[in-house]
Scaffold this active site. Structure first.
Site, PDB file in Angstrom:
ATOM      1  N   ASP A  14       0.916  -1.262   0.019  1.00  0.00           N
ATOM      2  CA  ASP A  14      -0.095   0.100   0.150  1.00  0.00           C
ATOM      3  C   ASP A  14       1.013   1.265   0.029  1.00  0.00           C
ATOM      4  OD1 ASP A  14       1.144   0.202   2.624  1.00  0.00           O
ATOM      5  OD2 ASP A  14      -1.086   0.270   3.683  1.00  0.00           O
ATOM      6  N   CYS A  71       3.518  -3.206   4.003  1.00  0.00           N
ATOM      7  CA  CYS A  71       2.522  -1.905   4.405  1.00  0.00           C
ATOM      8  C   CYS A  71       3.321  -1.128   5.587  1.00  0.00           C
ATOM      9  CB  CYS A  71       1.236  -2.571   4.888  1.00  0.00           C
ATOM     10  SG  CYS A  71       0.952  -3.414   6.372  1.00  0.00           S
ATOM     11  N   THR A  73       3.345  -1.654   8.878  1.00  0.00           N
ATOM     12  CA  THR A  73       3.948  -2.601   9.820  1.00  0.00           C
ATOM     13  C   THR A  73       3.668  -3.878   9.293  1.00  0.00           C
ATOM     14  OG1 THR A  73       1.491  -3.065  10.516  1.00  0.00           O
ATOM     15  CG2 THR A  73       2.501  -1.102  11.651  1.00  0.00           C
ATOM     16  N   HIS A 104      10.384 -23.650   9.365  1.00  0.00           N
ATOM     17  CA  HIS A 104       9.481 -24.589  10.097  1.00  0.00           C
ATOM     18  C   HIS A 104       8.058 -24.615   9.799  1.00  0.00           C
ATOM     19  CE1 HIS A 104      12.293 -24.653  13.933  1.00  0.00           C
ATOM     20  NE2 HIS A 104      12.534 -25.382  12.791  1.00  0.00           N
ATOM     21  N   HIS A 139       7.782 -31.052  10.690  1.00  0.00           N
ATOM     22  CA  HIS A 139       7.000 -29.542  10.369  1.00  0.00           C
ATOM     23  C   HIS A 139       6.136 -29.702   9.427  1.00  0.00           C
ATOM     24  CE1 HIS A 139      10.044 -27.961  13.059  1.00  0.00           C
ATOM     25  NE2 HIS A 139      10.925 -28.215  12.328  1.00  0.00           N
TER      26      HIS A 139
HETATM   27  C1  RB5 Z   1      -1.725   2.708   6.519  1.00  0.00           C
HETATM   28  O1  RB5 Z   1      -1.712   4.048   7.049  1.00  0.00           O
HETATM   29  C2  RB5 Z   1      -1.397   1.636   7.339  1.00  0.00           C
HETATM   30  O2  RB5 Z   1      -2.379   1.498   8.294  1.00  0.00           O
HETATM   31  C3  RB5 Z   1      -0.882   0.246   6.724  1.00  0.00           C
HETATM   32  O3  RB5 Z   1      -0.013   0.630   5.764  1.00  0.00           O
HETATM   33  C4  RB5 Z   1      -0.553  -0.779   7.546  1.00  0.00           C
HETATM   34  O4  RB5 Z   1       0.347  -0.553   8.297  1.00  0.00           O
HETATM   35  C5  RB5 Z   1      -1.843  -1.675   7.965  1.00  0.00           C
HETATM   36  O5  RB5 Z   1      -1.426  -2.779   8.717  1.00  0.00           O
END
Ligand code: RB5
Length: 150
Positions: A14, A71, A73, A104, A139
């Protein structure tokens, strides 16, 4: 294995992962992998589930050998991708967890977070994910159970 002759590795992000996606695509190509970039291509705000679903559907259909989702995180991408039966998406923040995810868990999608993982660390994680084979053995039975088999 000759990486260049295998199925492509799909990559998607994203807006929160756009910059790191560029690095991932460049490294994959430099290392000889075929790459399919599924977007996003601009800085406009988009919804991560749309891109995770596009990539995950392609993995399930056998169009891609592996996937990399980025993204902010890595978390939202992993939640969406793991709703597709047969996808094993892992958020990895270190080369060690990337190795374990492959060895694994036979993870087939790597999820990275651009806002939490720097570019050098991300490159090490990507390298570890690509270079580590699934160990199989005990596994394999556990991985089968993830999809309700065994
Ligand atoms: C976008 O602002 C953010 O929410 C997205 O990139 C991601 O971290 C969601 O899990």
């Amino acid at each position: 294995m000759n990486a260049a002759s295998a199925l492509p590795v799909a990559v998607a992000s994203d807006h929160g992962g756009l910059g790191l996606k560029g690095l991932v695509v460049a490294r994959l190509q430099a290392w000889g992998h075929q790459v399919e970039d599924l977007g996003t291509q601009g800085t406009a705000s988009v919804d991560y589930p749309d891109f995770a679903a596009r990539l995950a559907a392609g993995v399930v259909a056998g169009r891609y050998r592996l996937g990399v989702l980025v993204c902010g995180t890595g978390i939202g991408m992993s939640i969406m991708a793991n709703r597709f039966r047969g996808v094993r998406a892992a958020v990895c923040g270190s080369a060690y967890t990337a190795r374990m995810a492959r060895a694994h868990n036979d993870a087939n999608v790597l999820c990275l977070g651009e806002r939490v993982t720097g570019p050098g660390e991300a490159e090490d994680i990507l390298r570890a994910f690509l270079d580590t084979p699934f160990e199989g053995g005990r596994h394999a039975r556990r991985v089968e159970k993830l999809d309700g088999q065994a």
